[in-house]
Design an enzyme around this catalytic site. Structure first.
Site, PDB file in Angstrom:
ATOM      1  CD  GLU A 148      48.201  93.876  43.737  1.00  0.00           C
ATOM      2  OE1 GLU A 148      49.124  94.447  43.314  1.00  0.00           O
ATOM      3  OE2 GLU A 148      47.649  93.476  44.301  1.00  0.00           O
ATOM      4  CB  VAL A 151      46.779  87.079  43.573  1.00  0.00           C
ATOM      5  CG1 VAL A 151      46.939  85.988  45.239  1.00  0.00           C
ATOM      6  CG2 VAL A 151      47.711  85.636  43.259  1.00  0.00           C
ATOM      7  CE  LYS A 223      43.317  83.471  42.210  1.00  0.00           C
ATOM      8  NZ  LYS A 223      41.788  83.213  42.856  1.00  0.00           N
TER       9      LYS A 223
HETATM   10  N1  HSE Z   1      36.960  82.343  39.817  1.00  0.00           N
HETATM   11  C1  HSE Z   1      38.110  82.450  40.526  1.00  0.00           C
HETATM   12  C2  HSE Z   1      37.873  82.523  42.528  1.00  0.00           C
HETATM   13  C3  HSE Z   1      37.727  83.732  40.475  1.00  0.00           C
HETATM   14  O1  HSE Z   1      36.846  81.805  42.659  1.00  0.00           O
HETATM   15  O2  HSE Z   1      38.703  82.819  43.040  1.00  0.00           O
HETATM   16  C4  HSE Z   1      39.033  84.884  40.618  1.00  0.00           C
HETATM   17  O3  HSE Z   1      39.895  84.416  40.257  1.00  0.00           O
END
Ligand code: HSE
Length: 342
Positions: A148, A151, A223
């Protein structure tokens, strides 16, 4: 009472956050979920390891990490073998994220599933590269693989769609899936330069170890691949995403919303067209009426366009130790429910 033994592979920000959450929710687990958790193994490539079949003292380990920056001087010899032979039920896979090869995480997950252990993970690489294979392996071995937190971290997203909205057909997804870019774009709206905004995002711990993954759109692309493959029955890879990031944008191009009537956002999208799902990541100008236009700072969001519900939008934290630990907590409880519901 159900008892589950856990092993951690990786003990960075997310692993430590989950250990703290397990401690603070111990009585809730026992009283409300009839579940006793024991951590028997923690292995971290850099910080060392601890194995105690009787249960690791988490408070002690967390204190040691805070004080000395390590768990022990003992280093793992062969993590895969330890995963196969280890005395535990659930692998908490929170090791290093490599979105190109997804290794060594894929090997760790396979070793656990093949030896009959469940896996909960926040690592984006494995589901982006090998979701179907890993889910198949879990099924073959009668165990669960849940991810989970890959994303929107602990904000319900994958499980919301695959479980709570079971039965809906999703024909498109649009999301703000990278908090670092969303934060930088908002800072730039206020007149801060790109470099300065990126430095602050790194200092605040939002960015990946190599922020190229954030600002060039690879993280958001990873994602959206996970979302499309899981929720739209696609079979796509990061290289299939038509991707651009936020590098090179100037503050002049990102006018203040009240001056320009729109907001500049890095949007990841998946659209079904003639049986094919098309994936894109790029900068979009959104009108202020769009729910995604009002998702600010490091928050993330996803809008699912469905046949029966129309649009459903979730907004919430997409990164951070506690919020990501929450995703592991909900995956662990979901597995416990499956094991104890007849
Ligand atoms: N580097 C990612 C972001 C962290 O800034 O969303 C979470 O996956």
């Amino acid at each position: 009472m159900q008892e589950l033994k856990l092993a951690f592979i990786g003990f960075g920000t997310v692993g430590q956050g989950f250990a703290r959450l397990l401690q603070s929710k111990e009585s809730i687990l026992i009283e409300e979920h009839d579940l006793k958790i024991e951590v028997t193994t923690i292995i971290d490539k850099v910080m060392g390891m601890v194995v105690d079949p009787g249960g690791v003292d988490l408070a002690n380990v967390l204190a040691r990490v805070e004080r000395d920056g390590k768990i022990s001087n003992e280093m793992e010899v062969d993590s895969r073998q330890m995963i196969k032979d280890g005395n535990f039920d659930v692998l908490v896979e929170v090791s290093f994220t490599d979105i190109e090869t997804a290794e060594p995480a894929i090997s760790f997950i396979k070793a656990a599933l093949q030896s009959g252990k469940h896996v909960i993970s926040t690592n984006k690489g494995p589901p982006a590269l090998a979701m179907k294979e890993l889910e198949g392996l879990a099924k073959e071995n009668g165990v669960y693989y849940r991810y989970e937190g890959t994303v929107l971290s602990g904000t319900p997203c994958l499980n919301l769609s695959s479980e709570a909205m079971r039965g809906v057909s999703i024909h498109s997804i649009r999301g703000i899936l990278n908090g670092t870019c969303n934060y930088i774009l908002e800072e730039m709206e206020q007149g801060t330069g790109y470099e300065q905004a990126l430095n602050t995002a790194q200092e605040l711990g939002y960015a990946e170890a190599d922020p190229t993954a954030d600002v060039e759109g690879f993280d958001a692309a990873t994602k959206i691949v996970i979302l499309a493959n899981k929720l739209m029955n696609a079979n796509l890879r990061v290289s299939d995403v038509d991707r651009s990031g936020i590098v090179g944008l100037t503050t002049d191009e990102i006018k203040k919303p009240d001056e320009s009537g729109f907001k500049t956002k890095l949007i990841a999208s998946a659209h079904r067209k003639n049986e094919k799902v098309n994936l894109q990541v790029g900068v979009n100008k959104l009108t202020l009426a769009d729910p995604l236009a009002n998702v600010n700072g490091v928050l993330n969001a996803a809008t699912f366009s469905t046949d029966t519900l129309g649009d459903v939008t979730v907004i919430g934290p997409g990164a951070g130790s506690k919020a990501t630990a929450q995703s592991l907590f909900s995956d662990l409880l979901a597995i416990n429910d499956k094991l104890t519901t007849y």
